[in-house]
Design a protein around this motif. Structure first.
Motif, PDB file in Angstrom:
ATOM      1  N   ASP A  36       0.858  -1.184   0.000  1.00 26.71           N
ATOM      2  CA  ASP A  36       0.000   0.000   0.000  1.00 26.71           C
ATOM      3  C   ASP A  36       0.899   1.240   0.000  1.00 26.71           C
ATOM      4  O   ASP A  36       1.641   1.463   0.958  1.00 26.71           O
ATOM      5  CB  ASP A  36      -0.875  -0.025   1.264  1.00 26.71           C
ATOM      6  N   GLY A  37       0.854   2.000  -1.095  1.00 29.94           N
ATOM      7  CA  GLY A  37       1.704   3.190  -1.188  1.00 29.94           C
ATOM      8  C   GLY A  37       2.814   3.059  -2.221  1.00 29.94           C
ATOM      9  O   GLY A  37       3.543   4.024  -2.475  1.00 29.94           O
ATOM     10  N   HIS A  38       2.935   1.897  -2.830  1.00 29.33           N
ATOM     11  CA  HIS A  38       3.976   1.698  -3.854  1.00 29.33           C
ATOM     12  C   HIS A  38       3.698   2.632  -5.041  1.00 29.33           C
ATOM     13  O   HIS A  38       2.591   2.678  -5.574  1.00 29.33           O
ATOM     14  CB  HIS A  38       3.936   0.239  -4.303  1.00 29.33           C
ATOM     15  N   ALA A  39       4.705   3.362  -5.478  1.00 25.08           N
ATOM     16  CA  ALA A  39       4.541   4.298  -6.599  1.00 25.08           C
ATOM     17  C   ALA A  39       4.257   3.537  -7.889  1.00 25.08           C
ATOM     18  O   ALA A  39       4.920   2.528  -8.182  1.00 25.08           O
ATOM     19  CB  ALA A  39       5.809   5.123  -6.764  1.00 25.08           C
ATOM     20  N   VAL A  40       3.266   4.015  -8.651  1.00 23.87           N
ATOM     21  CA  VAL A  40       2.961   3.360  -9.936  1.00 23.87           C
ATOM     22  C   VAL A  40       3.032   4.341 -11.112  1.00 23.87           C
ATOM     23  O   VAL A  40       3.162   3.919 -12.256  1.00 23.87           O
ATOM     24  CB  VAL A  40       1.578   2.672  -9.916  1.00 23.87           C
ATOM     25  N   ALA A  41       2.927   5.632 -10.847  1.00 25.85           N
ATOM     26  CA  ALA A  41       3.013   6.646 -11.907  1.00 25.85           C
ATOM     27  C   ALA A  41       3.308   7.986 -11.247  1.00 25.85           C
ATOM     28  O   ALA A  41       3.208   8.119 -10.014  1.00 25.85           O
ATOM     29  CB  ALA A  41       1.717   6.718 -12.702  1.00 25.85           C
ATOM     30  N   ALA A  42       3.688   8.971 -12.047  1.00 28.73           N
ATOM     31  CA  ALA A  42       3.965  10.305 -11.488  1.00 28.73           C
ATOM     32  C   ALA A  42       3.701  11.363 -12.547  1.00 28.73           C
ATOM     33  O   ALA A  42       3.754  11.078 -13.757  1.00 28.73           O
ATOM     34  CB  ALA A  42       5.411  10.387 -11.009  1.00 28.73           C
ATOM     35  N   VAL A  43       3.425  12.557 -12.077  1.00 27.32           N
ATOM     36  CA  VAL A  43       3.155  13.665 -12.993  1.00 27.32           C
ATOM     37  C   VAL A  43       3.977  14.882 -12.580  1.00 27.32           C
ATOM     38  O   VAL A  43       4.359  15.035 -11.417  1.00 27.32           O
ATOM     39  CB  VAL A  43       1.657  14.066 -13.001  1.00 27.32           C
ATOM     40  N   ALA A  44       4.226  15.749 -13.565  1.00 22.19           N
ATOM     41  CA  ALA A  44       4.799  17.072 -13.296  1.00 22.19           C
ATOM     42  C   ALA A  44       3.872  18.097 -13.945  1.00 22.19           C
ATOM     43  O   ALA A  44       3.557  17.980 -15.141  1.00 22.19           O
ATOM     44  CB  ALA A  44       6.207  17.180 -13.880  1.00 22.19           C
ATOM     45  N   ALA A  45       3.446  19.049 -13.155  1.00 17.45           N
ATOM     46  CA  ALA A  45       2.479  20.035 -13.649  1.00 17.45           C
ATOM     47  C   ALA A  45       2.853  21.419 -13.155  1.00 17.45           C
ATOM     48  O   ALA A  45       3.746  21.570 -12.307  1.00 17.45           O
ATOM     49  CB  ALA A  45       1.071  19.655 -13.188  1.00 17.45           C
ATOM     50  N   ILE A  46       2.135  22.394 -13.665  1.00 15.54           N
ATOM     51  CA  ILE A  46       2.515  23.776 -13.356  1.00 15.54           C
ATOM     52  C   ILE A  46       2.216  24.157 -11.911  1.00 15.54           C
ATOM     53  O   ILE A  46       2.773  25.114 -11.395  1.00 15.54           O
ATOM     54  CB  ILE A  46       1.817  24.775 -14.318  1.00 15.54           C
ATOM     55  N   ASP A  47       1.296  23.456 -11.279  1.00 19.68           N
ATOM     56  CA  ASP A  47       1.045  23.715  -9.856  1.00 19.68           C
ATOM     57  C   ASP A  47       0.532  22.447  -9.185  1.00 19.68           C
ATOM     58  O   ASP A  47       0.210  21.453  -9.853  1.00 19.68           O
ATOM     59  CB  ASP A  47       0.069  24.886  -9.672  1.00 19.68           C
ATOM     60  N   ALA A  48       0.424  22.507  -7.866  1.00 22.26           N
ATOM     61  CA  ALA A  48       0.065  21.309  -7.099  1.00 22.26           C
ATOM     62  C   ALA A  48      -1.372  20.873  -7.415  1.00 22.26           C
ATOM     63  O   ALA A  48      -1.659  19.672  -7.486  1.00 22.26           O
ATOM     64  CB  ALA A  48       0.221  21.585  -5.606  1.00 22.26           C
ATOM     65  N   ARG A  49      -2.255  21.847  -7.597  1.00 25.27           N
ATOM     66  CA  ARG A  49      -3.661  21.498  -7.863  1.00 25.27           C
ATOM     67  C   ARG A  49      -3.777  20.718  -9.162  1.00 25.27           C
ATOM     68  O   ARG A  49      -4.464  19.689  -9.233  1.00 25.27           O
ATOM     69  CB  ARG A  49      -4.479  22.795  -7.923  1.00 25.27           C
ATOM     70  N   THR A  50      -3.110  21.210 -10.177  1.00 22.02           N
ATOM     71  CA  THR A  50      -3.161  20.522 -11.478  1.00 22.02           C
ATOM     72  C   THR A  50      -2.534  19.129 -11.363  1.00 22.02           C
ATOM     73  O   THR A  50      -3.045  18.160 -11.943  1.00 22.02           O
ATOM     74  CB  THR A  50      -2.410  21.348 -12.537  1.00 22.02           C
ATOM     75  N   ALA A  51      -1.451  19.048 -10.634  1.00 22.33           N
ATOM     76  CA  ALA A  51      -0.793  17.751 -10.475  1.00 22.33           C
ATOM     77  C   ALA A  51      -1.720  16.758  -9.780  1.00 22.33           C
ATOM     78  O   ALA A  51      -1.810  15.586 -10.177  1.00 22.33           O
ATOM     79  CB  ALA A  51       0.506  17.917  -9.687  1.00 22.33           C
ATOM     80  N   ARG A  52      -2.406  17.213  -8.743  1.00 24.21           N
ATOM     81  CA  ARG A  52      -3.337  16.318  -8.037  1.00 24.21           C
ATOM     82  C   ARG A  52      -4.487  15.887  -8.952  1.00 24.21           C
ATOM     83  O   ARG A  52      -4.900  14.727  -8.954  1.00 24.21           O
ATOM     84  CB  ARG A  52      -3.882  17.019  -6.784  1.00 24.21           C
ATOM     85  N   GLN A  53      -4.985  16.839  -9.733  1.00 22.68           N
ATOM     86  CA  GLN A  53      -6.055  16.500 -10.680  1.00 22.68           C
ATOM     87  C   GLN A  53      -5.569  15.447 -11.673  1.00 22.68           C
ATOM     88  O   GLN A  53      -6.295  14.506 -12.021  1.00 22.68           O
ATOM     89  CB  GLN A  53      -6.493  17.761 -11.456  1.00 22.68           C
ATOM     90  N   ALA A  54      -4.362  15.628 -12.129  1.00 22.05           N
ATOM     91  CA  ALA A  54      -3.809  14.695 -13.119  1.00 22.05           C
ATOM     92  C   ALA A  54      -3.700  13.284 -12.553  1.00 22.05           C
ATOM     93  O   ALA A  54      -3.982  12.299 -13.246  1.00 22.05           O
ATOM     94  CB  ALA A  54      -2.440  15.191 -13.584  1.00 22.05           C
ATOM     95  N   LEU A  55      -3.304  13.196 -11.288  1.00 27.22           N
ATOM     96  CA  LEU A  55      -3.203  11.860 -10.671  1.00 27.22           C
ATOM     97  C   LEU A  55      -4.542  11.143 -10.713  1.00 27.22           C
ATOM     98  O   LEU A  55      -4.613   9.925 -10.930  1.00 27.22           O
ATOM     99  CB  LEU A  55      -2.713  11.969  -9.231  1.00 27.22           C
ATOM    100  N   LYS A  56      -5.629  11.919 -10.507  1.00 26.41           N
ATOM    101  CA  LYS A  56      -6.968  11.308 -10.500  1.00 26.41           C
ATOM    102  C   LYS A  56      -7.377  10.805 -11.886  1.00 26.41           C
ATOM    103  O   LYS A  56      -8.268   9.974 -12.014  1.00 26.41           O
ATOM    104  CB  LYS A  56      -7.992  12.319  -9.991  1.00 26.41           C
ATOM    105  N   LEU A  57      -6.733  11.344 -12.906  1.00 26.25           N
ATOM    106  CA  LEU A  57      -7.098  10.951 -14.276  1.00 26.25           C
ATOM    107  C   LEU A  57      -6.303   9.745 -14.783  1.00 26.25           C
ATOM    108  O   LEU A  57      -6.549   9.242 -15.875  1.00 26.25           O
ATOM    109  CB  LEU A  57      -6.881  12.150 -15.225  1.00 26.25           C
ATOM    110  N   ILE A  58      -5.335   9.317 -14.005  1.00 23.18           N
ATOM    111  CA  ILE A  58      -4.558   8.137 -14.410  1.00 23.18           C
ATOM    112  C   ILE A  58      -5.338   6.875 -14.029  1.00 23.18           C
ATOM    113  O   ILE A  58      -5.762   6.729 -12.878  1.00 23.18           O
ATOM    114  CB  ILE A  58      -3.160   8.134 -13.745  1.00 23.18           C
ATOM    115  N   GLU A  59      -5.559   6.014 -15.008  1.00 19.49           N
ATOM    116  CA  GLU A  59      -6.344   4.802 -14.761  1.00 19.49           C
ATOM    117  C   GLU A  59      -5.410   3.597 -14.686  1.00 19.49           C
ATOM    118  O   GLU A  59      -4.669   3.321 -15.628  1.00 19.49           O
ATOM    119  CB  GLU A  59      -7.367   4.606 -15.885  1.00 19.49           C
TER     120      GLU A  59
END
Lengths: 754, 81
Positions: free
Chosen positions: A107-130
């Motif tokens: 539980d907590g093992h990294a599976v993907a990562a994003v880089a975005a212009i701000d933290a909010r966008t980055a968090r949103q992007a994580l939610k879009l990864i399936e």
């Protein structure tokens, strides 16, 4: 290396004093720059998507929606960190832990990562990864994981160290064995035998500063990494290898560090930040949340340990045996092996045997935590030792003194000891007023001993003398416990100048030769050795310059108390030249004056401590209160005694938390239930008593000043000292750490029910 | 000739032997001959082995001489915190 590291007795002017720490003002005013305090122009915010499952096959990851989100500059998966480890199993495990490849292992093992212009966008992007997972059965308990029917975490693991190579894979990666003599014969000679089983739960180092870094990969293939770490040179090696870079092209700068305790000796998110930056073409800042720190950065092992010790009526131990099972997380480790080496290291034993088992579980990759593995082993052994002393009818301190290792004793892990301090710490405890203080109702006193190896390792130092006579000392060992002040004292001592004229810095990886990690209590031990060597090299140059200024042979110039002194009657009218005067003329006598040193600091002296603890237990609630605590430990030579005392107190404080409160709690779903400081409670000031300290100085013969490492040993005895105190307070032997109120009440209830 | 005691998990690399007699003048030569005679040692040496000579532990100094009659232990190279 033309340097003699042997101890030579001498009196000190600077070493052993307690000047104000050089980094103190910056730290209390907020000017000090920690991992998250560094920024680069155009930097992006990195965030990591982590598995919600303890064990699952990653069937597919679809990042397309995240990539299309405005403001997202890079999305990566394991494909962006290809396997370049060339069969290096240890590096492969680091790679896989940085970003899961085929399976999520905890539980907590990294599976993907994003880089975005701000933290909010980055968090949103994580939610879009399936992520399409196939959830697998999991196992999080060390004993359960060893059973034949346990879910198999890695089908390529066949237990090492067995007499016959196993035909089936298992969760036990390795069996190790230490010892000498014949334990069966030894137990046959015993009049009393104690045999007990113990468990300890998994704890985190609990450093205040979460992992943080800024990574910047340039188009020309060079890169920079600003990072909170205990070893930026090691981080450079690991990150460069994982990303397929030449190490020289990666410049790593270590920030100030808000605690490490071993947890910052491993790379976690740094390769991910570099991969994101490489893909985005911009700097990426990646700061772990506290939740991520707990779920995905190495806690220490949970353990299950069986101990058997036998002794004669006169108190002589005749045999000692232990079986130690340590959880490793999902990757092979050597934690049980260290436990097996340290378990009985305090004692003089004719017959001793320890067997260690490294066990895979679906928990985060285990990391070092301050004398890794030793506290749990000491808890089990020192609890059994206390019980055995009681059965024989001996005072627990006298029993330990009778059996303590000494110079010439064969350690349970093999070699013969040189001069060591276990006996003196026990004598000091026996005579300490704490041992004689009265106790009240529901109060108990416990004591215990602990051992740690200490290491040296590769070390490089530059000592530059400015034209104003000030000294700049560049070291490559990260300052995790006050080493800059201590090393400045050493430079001042050797040069014979005032401490205030020395400024020590931690140099980046492009500015200094390779240095090993600040671990194994090696920072001050190894860098002080290199500093002494560098200072002596600088003194050689200073003497040469003075000889030039006086126009006399260099052999006629000596160095005394910060001054060049002309020797012999024919130079009697020359007086002295101060370091400052020689430095001021350096431009005319050959240019800048410096001393350099690179060495392997071998011969670190082993370290011992004995602790005393008084505790009060409320029998109605099971709650505990530490009333008084005393640490007695050998430092070899305390360079800066205040820092040494701080290390002693810090180890004791962490041990108190470990013994009484801290534990990773997993649900049946294999998910961590308490990944935050509210539910994973480390001690705060109000939980702790004043922690008294006593520094002993038994010189290490392999260091010019007699220095030993001091950073780790102080966390070894507390679990056992506190368990002995609680057991004495409640009249029931406590065998499970932490001794939280429910566990104490359960033990009391079990005792009442017989 | 020096007698080397293999400790912990290292004995398995030498076919279960706990002691070896090896002609070696320093740690470098000791490691080279161990690798030649017991190939299973090579990855272990790459990973890191510590050598205790008369009780003092050396981790990296391959030039360290092995005095005749010295007590020599090979130990795993440990991690610290």
């Amino acid at each position: 290396m033309n340097f003699d590291p042997r101890y030579s007795g001498r009196s000190f002017s600077s070493v052993g004093t307690r000047p104000i720490r050089p980094d103190g003002v910056d730290k209390v005013t907020g000017r000090a720059r920690y991992g998250a305090d560094f920024n680069m122009a155009g930097q992006l915010v990195g965030r990591i998507l982590r598995s919600p499952h303890a064990h699952a096959v990653i069937r597919k990851i679809d990042t397309s929606k995240a990539e299309k989100l405005a403001g997202v500059k890079a999305v990566i998966t394991a494909k962006d960190l290809p396997d370049l480890t060339d069969g290096d199993a240890a590096m492969y495990d680091i790679l896989d832990n940085s970003m899961a490849r085929t399976k999520a292992l905890y539980d907590g093992h990294a599976v993907a990562a994003v880089a975005a212009i701000d933290a909010r966008t980055a968090r949103q992007a994580l939610k879009l990864i399936e992520v399409d997972y196939e959830v697998l059965p999991h196992v999080t308990d060390v004993d359960e994981a060893m059973k034949h029917h346990a879910p198999l975490i890695n089908d390529a693991i066949f237990t090492e160290g067995l007499e016959e190579k196993p035909v089936k894979p298992s969760n036990v990666t390795k069996r190790t064995q230490y010892g000498h003599g014949d334990v069966h014969q030894g137990f046959a000679q015993a009049d009393f035998v104690v045999e007990r089983s113990f468990k300890t739960e998994q704890t985190h180092q609990g450093y205040i500063e979460p992992h943080a870094c800024v990574a910047s990969v340039n188009p020309d293939g060079t890169a920079e990494l600003w990072v909170c770490t205990q070893g930026h040179f090691v981080y450079r090696q690991h990150c460069a290898q994982l990303l397929g870079m030449e190490a020289s092209k990666l410049r790593v700068t270590s920030s100030e560090i808000g605690g490490g305790f071993g947890g910052k000796t491993h790379v976690w998110a740094e390769p991910v930040a570099l991969a994101l930056s490489r893909k985005a073409g911009r700097p990426v800042k990646l700061v772990m949340t506290r939740d991520e720190v707990f779920r995905a950065s190495g806690p220490t092992s949970a353990t299950s340990i069986d101990v058997k010790i036998g002794a004669k009526k006169d108190g002589t131990i005749t045999a000692a045996e232990a079986t130690l099972r340590y959880s490793c997380g999902p990757y092979a480790g050597m934690w049980a092996e260290i436990g097996a080496m340290t378990a009985f290291a305090c004692y003089k034993l004719e017959n001793v045997k320890t067997v260690g088992y490294e066990v895979l579980v679906n928990r985060p990759k285990t990391a070092a935590y301050r004398a890794p593995s030793a506290p749990m082993a000491a808890f089990a052994v020192e609890s059994a030792v206390d019980e055995l002393a009681k059965e024989i009818g001996m005072d627990p301190v006298d029993f330990r003194i009778k059996n303590a290792a000494q110079e010439g004793t064969r350690a349970s892990y093999g070699p013969v000891y040189g001069p060591i301090g276990i006996g003196p710490t026990l004598e000091a405890v026996k005579n300490h007023p704490h041992m004689k203080a009265p106790l009240g109702l529901n109060q108990g006193r416990g004591m215990a001993c602990g051992f740690w190896f200490n290491f040296g390792g590769q070390t490089c130092t530059d000592l530059n003398i400015g034209m104003d006579g000030s000294v700049s000392l560049a070291v490559g060992t990260v300052d995790v416990g006050g080493s800059r002040a201590s090393l400045s004292l050493v430079a001042a001592e050797e040069l014979g100048i005032d401490y205030s004229h020395v400024k020590a810095i931690v140099a980046d990886t492009s500015s200094l030769g390779y240095n090993d990690m600040t671990d194994g209590s090696r920072g001050t031990f190894s860098s002080s050795m290199a500093t002494i060597s560098a200072a002596r090299n600088a003194i050689k140059v200073l003497r040469e310059r003075a000889a030039q200024m006086w126009d006399i042979p260099v052999d006629d110039v000596a160095w005394e108390k910060g001054h060049a002194v002309a020797k012999g009657e024919k130079h009697g009218n020359l007086g002295k030249l101060s370091l400052k005067e020689i430095a001021a003329s350096s431009g005319k006598t050959g240019g800048p004056i410096a001393g350099h040193s690179e060495l392997v600091a071998d011969g670190a002296g082993v370290s011992f401590a004995t602790h005393i603890c008084d505790i009060e237990v409320d029998p109605e609630t099971g709650s505990t209160r530490v009333l008084r605590y005393t640490v007695v430990q050998d430092a070899g030579k305390a360079v800066h005694p205040t820092y040494v005392e701080g290390q002693y107190q810090g180890g004791a404080a962490q041990g108190i938390g470990w013994a009484l409160n801290e534990e990773y709690i997993y649900g049946k779903d294999g998910r961590l239930q308490n990944p935050g400081f509210l539910d994973y409670r480390i001690p705060v000031c109000s939980d702790l008593p004043m922690i008294d300290t006593q520094i002993l100085e038994i010189p290490n013969p392999n260091h010019p000043y007699g220095v030993r490492g001091v950073g780790e040993t102080s966390i070894v005895p507390p679990l056992a000292a506190i368990a002995n105190a609680v057991s004495n307070a409640v009249g029931v032997r406590m065998t499970h750490i932490p001794m939280s109120p429910p566990r104490i009440l359960a033990a009391l209830e079990a005792e009442r029910e017989g | 000739m020096v007698e080397v005691t293999l400790w912990g998990s290292l004995g398995a690399a030498a076919g279960g032997q706990s002691k070896l007699d090896i002609e070696a003048k320093d740690i470098r030569e000791l490691f080279r001959k161990l690798s030649e005679q017991y190939p299973a040692f090579e990855p272990l040496i790459d990973r890191g082995i510590a050598v205790a000579i008369d009780g003092t532990i050396y981790r990296d100094t391959w030039s360290k001489e092995l005095p005749p009659g010295a007590e020599i232990f090979l130990l795993p190279r440990l991690a610290g915190g």
